[in-house]
Design a protein around this motif. Sequence first.
Motif, short mmCIF file in Angstrom:
data_model
loop_
_atom_site.label_atom_id
_atom_site.label_comp_id
_atom_site.label_asym_id
_atom_site.label_seq_id
_atom_site.Cartn_x
_atom_site.Cartn_y
_atom_site.Cartn_z
N VAL B 218 -7.18 2.33 -9.27
CA VAL B 218 -7.24 1.23 -8.31
C VAL B 218 -5.82 0.78 -8.01
CG1 VAL B 218 -7.98 -1.17 -7.97
CG2 VAL B 218 -9.49 0.44 -9.17
N PHE B 219 -5.52 0.59 -6.74
CA PHE B 219 -4.22 0.03 -6.37
C PHE B 219 -4.46 -1.29 -5.63
CE2 PHE B 219 -0.49 -0.24 -3.41
CZ PHE B 219 0.45 -0.54 -4.38
N LEU B 220 -3.99 -2.38 -6.22
CA LEU B 220 -4.17 -3.70 -5.63
C LEU B 220 -2.98 -4.02 -4.73
CD1 LEU B 220 -5.25 -5.63 -8.87
CD2 LEU B 220 -6.76 -4.70 -7.09
N ALA B 221 -3.25 -4.23 -3.47
CA ALA B 221 -2.19 -4.56 -2.52
C ALA B 221 -2.72 -5.64 -1.58
CB ALA B 221 -1.76 -3.31 -1.75
N THR B 222 -3.19 -6.71 -2.20
CA THR B 222 -3.85 -7.76 -1.42
C THR B 222 -2.86 -8.71 -0.77
OG1 THR B 222 -4.10 -8.97 -3.48
CG2 THR B 222 -6.00 -7.75 -2.72
N GLY B 223 -1.58 -8.54 -1.10
CA GLY B 223 -0.56 -9.28 -0.37
C GLY B 223 -0.43 -10.74 -0.75
N ALA B 224 0.51 -11.33 -0.05
CA ALA B 224 0.63 -12.77 -0.16
C ALA B 224 -0.49 -13.30 0.72
CB ALA B 224 1.98 -13.23 0.35
N GLY B 225 -0.55 -14.53 0.90
CA GLY B 225 -1.63 -15.04 1.71
C GLY B 225 -1.48 -16.51 1.68
N LEU B 226 -2.25 -17.12 0.89
CA LEU B 226 -2.21 -18.54 0.64
C LEU B 226 -0.92 -19.23 1.11
CD1 LEU B 226 -4.68 -19.57 -0.81
CD2 LEU B 226 -3.29 -19.87 -2.84
N PRO B 227 -0.92 -19.80 2.29
CA PRO B 227 0.31 -20.41 2.79
C PRO B 227 0.68 -21.65 1.98
CG PRO B 227 -1.51 -20.86 4.28
CD PRO B 227 -2.03 -19.92 3.24
N ALA B 228 1.98 -21.82 1.76
CA ALA B 228 2.46 -23.01 1.07
C ALA B 228 2.66 -24.13 2.09
CB ALA B 228 3.77 -22.70 0.37
N PHE B 229 2.35 -25.34 1.70
CA PHE B 229 2.65 -26.50 2.53
C PHE B 229 3.65 -27.35 1.76
CE2 PHE B 229 -1.31 -25.00 4.31
CZ PHE B 229 -1.14 -25.19 5.67
N MET B 230 4.45 -28.12 2.49
CA MET B 230 5.53 -28.86 1.83
C MET B 230 5.02 -29.98 0.93
SD MET B 230 8.42 -29.29 4.73
CE MET B 230 9.63 -29.83 3.52
#
Lengths: 286, 448
Positions: B218-230
């Motif tokens: 299995v290769f996990l490449a789900t990336g970033a995602g969850l945007p940060a807010f200030m």
Amino acid sequence: MKRLYKVELATKLADRVYEYWISAPQVAQHARAGQFLILRLHEKGERIPLTISAVRGDAVRVIFMTVGKTTQELATLRAGDSIMDVAGPLGKPSEIASYGTCCVVGGGVGIASMPLIVEELKAAGNHVIGIIGARSADLLILEDELRGICDEVYITTDDGSKGVHGFAADVLKKLLGERTIDRVWIIGPAIMMKVTSGVTAPYGVKTYVSLNPIMVDGTGMCGSCRVTVGGETKFACVDGPEFDAHQVDFAELMQRQRIYTGQEKVSLERFAEHQCRCGEGGDHHG
Amino acid sequence: MGDRPADIRIRDFEEVDTGLSPGEAIAEAERCIQCKKPLCVTGCPVCIDIPAFIHKVAEGDFRGAARALKEQNMLPAICGRVCPQETQCEGACVLGIKATPIRIGALERFVADWERQDGVELPKTARPTGKRVAVVGSGPAGLTAAADLARAGHTVTIFESLHEAGGVLTYGIPAFRLPEDVVRAEIDQVLDLGVRLKKNHLVGRSVSVDELLGYDAVFLATGAGLPAFMGIPGENYNGVYSANEFLTRVNLMHADAFPEFDTPVLHGGRVAVIGGGNVAMDAARVARRMGAKVFLVYRRREEDMPARKAEVLHAKEEGIEFLTCTNPTRILGEGGCVFGLECVEMSLCDLDASGRPSPEPIPGSEFTLDVDMVIQAIGTGPNPLLVSLIPGLERARRGNVIVDENGRTSIPHVYAGGDIATGAATVIEAMGSAKRAAAAINEMLSEE
């Protein structure tokens, strides 16, 4: 164009309310109470979230009211037509456990979310009370189905045309005064969830509401669906859609639901015009 | 060749840089001195044999150049456009010491574009091994690993949660930097190697963790995602976007073409974009193309911006106003709508751990920027959904999957690469980590 998700059955349940069974094996095989799917009708379509209302084999049921362009267009599809994309199940499943007596309240098209929650609560050994409310008797949906799976069912209509004349909140309040209720679920329009969950607060009964903010991807990537719960920003698509009702900032939710009111009107008018030109004004659902 | 004039290009989403002509490409390639120990290659995260492909270009053998490129990189038209060459291959080029380095990125793009026009030749794949590999996510890391594993003869299935493949290449990077047809064509090349793509499949939801772990690797490449807010007041007003949402609406859903396309997006008249990375530049330039006056608000100096130099330059050319050493403190709104961004000026003090000056607010320097839309491009966190559902998968405090240098996780046959493992990074760094993981997966599967 490759279209993959077939409409198996399309039925009109009430004025502007439709029941669709869509073949989507990867969704149907894993769907749990409280979860939703996202569909996109065609290449130019938007992604809209709809609660998964029931599952049968490889098909899932969605029940929706035609409010915007996409739901209106969806309602023109017949059995045998296809939907380009269906993704899901999305969101966290409902927190099902053996609580004792549970009350599941549905308002309007929110009643659609009830069957899976009721079934799972029953399977966990709960006594389940269903309360379904609508503006009038002709807008009440799934009454027979819920009578078949709930231990008790109460009906309310705003105009008194069926059941208790009043709101689901009134019945819920009465029940809370009479006996112990351990958990409450409320699903419906934001204002209805706000008002109805206000009833359970004085009794300290843990109450879940299923929030329906605007979404895009539905997988935690964009942040469109952010809601404030207990003073913290949460993403309804991955942290929800069910949250502790007494912690939800409903005013903010309702405000954010109106972000695109202007554009939605433009889109809807454009669609209505197109339907007229194509001579598709008629209602074929019968 | 070269960049289209800024006043023209801000009216459309067509590509900024029009690319090299064959004559220009050959002339540029002829400048390469073919170093015995090429430093450019050491600067390339996917180890392309740069002198070899440039030599072919110089000879006018563009087909041969394409073959040489695709030995290591199945996404050359993408990399040629979005890699930060100035800090990688071109930054290492010895010609750069005294004069101008070879324009390796432009040559890579030229060769890939030429091949796309002239007919794509697929690299050979090894005999089927009968091993099944699941790749989660079809962004740069997922595509790269899938291509390498398919070429090694494994049966590869990519799971993608969205309705289009490509990850950040599709939803994130705008068309004027990376045209949609370029991305599609290179994804198609990966799929033509025999890779299966299952769209609308969110692993952990539409595919169970048990089913996933049932693959040989299995290769996990789900990336970033969850945007940060200030975390500043006013962030949930209508008219405040994460860059992810704003860009997804436009790039993936084509909201700029509303109502032809159904997805809407707000059109700000005056837009503040917060951040100094490539994503901030992309968001600012998209808003500009949608007709807004755009301010880019960044708390450090321009030279501290993590964005590629070319993007900073392009943004300035296109009339984006930079407010550097400025930090937002509050978003002002009424009736849910934004009418201003309260900021404070920052003084730059001692260097922090990242080697950049650490900014401190200057008391009394507060001012309000008159804007009706705010886009936050301050980074993303790892997408926690799937990785939190896999029992025994060790994660760091920030939520990213812990891996060794070859992408191995705490579970023997599970590997990870790209932003989910490294934290937010570039396309090419994601691809580099994917290549190392694919090599390790291949080694593991051959030993069995």
